[in-house]
Design an enzyme around this catalytic site. Structure first.
Site, PDB file in Angstrom:
ATOM      1  CG  HIS A   1      -2.308   0.600   0.856  1.00  0.00           C
ATOM      2  ND1 HIS A   1      -3.454   0.379   1.584  1.00  0.00           N
ATOM      3  CD2 HIS A   1      -2.695   1.418  -0.143  1.00  0.00           C
ATOM      4  CE1 HIS A   1      -4.469   1.049   1.060  1.00  0.00           C
ATOM      5  NE2 HIS A   1      -4.029   1.687   0.003  1.00  0.00           N
TER       6      HIS A   1
ATOM      7  CG  ASP B   1      -5.958  -0.182   4.945  1.00  0.00           C
ATOM      8  OD1 ASP B   1      -5.752  -1.235   5.572  1.00  0.00           O
ATOM      9  OD2 ASP B   1      -5.056   0.470   4.380  1.00  0.00           O
TER      10      ASP B   1
ATOM     11  CG  HIS C   1       2.873  -1.829   4.402  1.00  0.00           C
ATOM     12  ND1 HIS C   1       2.353  -3.091   4.182  1.00  0.00           N
ATOM     13  CD2 HIS C   1       3.343  -1.847   5.678  1.00  0.00           C
ATOM     14  CE1 HIS C   1       2.491  -3.818   5.286  1.00  0.00           C
ATOM     15  NE2 HIS C   1       3.094  -3.089   6.191  1.00  0.00           N
TER      16      HIS C   1
ATOM     17  CG  ASP D   1      -4.826  -2.967   2.552  1.00  0.00           C
ATOM     18  OD1 ASP D   1      -4.963  -4.205   2.494  1.00  0.00           O
ATOM     19  OD2 ASP D   1      -3.865  -2.421   3.134  1.00  0.00           O
TER      20      ASP D   1
ATOM     21  CD  GLU E   1      -0.133  -4.101   1.806  1.00  0.00           C
ATOM     22  OE1 GLU E   1       0.348  -5.242   1.945  1.00  0.00           O
ATOM     23  OE2 GLU E   1       0.511  -3.057   2.052  1.00  0.00           O
TER      24      GLU E   1
END
Length: 306
Positions: free
Chosen positions: A100, A127, A144, A230, A275
């Site tokens: 990310h 996320d 990240h 993500d 991810e």
């Protein structure tokens, strides 16, 4: 029915900012899961631009609070240039991550494009993590965990100024959804800057429908919506193929509703899928689920809806 511009897939095969190896294989896993064909089957014009290139991951410990800062900068510059090139051709870029940290380059390009076009950028950050660490508070040095902070101007100048000027974003342009893991130092920082966070408790209390109504409020024709997805946003029970699994994420239906309501807004202009780690997946099921959700993001629904 909203019509989408032509779509460009851009792979960024690196785990340079991550704490686990394997996100470098994410772009290929999404291709194997049939992302391009699924979007083309929806009548969309899709071109796969292949992968951007960057330095090898040296897998070193942090230096001054950052792991692999020089390599992270190089990858993000490559991503920024690739995303900017697609936006300049009025195409919709989909960045296939990779970890990310690469959203710094992607969103910096989108932010500059929006400024040039007189559009207002809103970022939906889907996320499990707030990703608002800095070198002073990071437990790991993994970049990240820092992209949102960097995009808002908190971080090393090489990343906060990647686009040449001031920070790419102000905190009020970001809506974070699905958050359920925030490091101790981050908690104070996200409160101090006023980040708009719809955490899992709030989703549990009011439901995904109301969360998305609030997150998408007041979007108009001059708005550009960037979704940074993500894959660890999802509950690990349905999406095991990520490096940092945090239990208690959105289930399949909640995730579908989230994507369908973004599609209904008609404002989606760019997307990151980040991810995905096939080394930790089970028979590519997380990649296939991601493709399924991205189809919903581009208008797939059970019934014909106006």
């Amino acid at each position: 029915m909203h019509t989408f511009p032509p779509i460009s897939l851009i792979g960024a095969p690196t785990d340079i900012g991550a704490g686990h190896r394997g996100a470098s294989m994410g772009p290929e896993a999404l291709r194997v899961a049939g992302l391009a064909a699924a979007l083309a089957a929806r009548g969309l014009d899709v071109v796969d631009r292949g992968n951007v290139a960057g330095p090898f991951n040296p897998w070193l410990p942090p230096t001054d609070g950052y792991r692999h800062l020089g390599e992270v900068v190089a990858w993000n510059r490559a991503v920024m240039q690739a995303v900017a090139a697609e936006l300049a051709q009025e195409r919709l870029p989909i960045l296939l991550g990779g970890d990310h940290c690469l959203a710094i380059g992607s969103i910096t390009a989108v932010a500059r494009h929006c400024r040039e076009q007189g559009k207002h950028l809103t970022v939906l950050w889907l996320d499990a993590h707030a990703d608002f660490n800095t070198s002073a508070i990071t437990p790991s040095g993994n970049i990240h965990g820092m992209p949102v902070a960097c995009l808002c101007g908190f971080g090393p100048q090489e990343l906060t100024g990647l686009g040449g000027g001031a920070p790419a974003l102000s905190p009020e342009q970001i809506r974070q959804i699905g958050i359920r893991s925030v490091d101790a130092g981050e908690k104070k920082l996200v409160r101090d800057v006023g980040l708009d966070i719809y955490d899992m408790r709030y989703i549990d209390e009011v439901g995904m429908k109301r969360v998305m109504e609030e997150a998408l409020l007041n979007l108009g024709p001059r708005d550009h919506l960037h979704v940074s997805f993500d894959v660890d946003f999802l509950d690990p029970g349905i999406a095991p193929g990520v490096g940092t699994t945090i239990p208690g994420g959105p289930n399949y239906r909640e995730a579908q509703l989230c994507m369908e309501m973004i599609a209904d807004s008609g404002r989606l202009g760019s997307l990151d899928i980040m991810e995905l780690n096939p080394a930790l997946d089970v028979r590519n099921q997380t990649a296939m689920l991601a493709v399924d959700l991205v189809e919903s993001l581009f208008g797939k629904s059970t019934l014909m809806r106006d």
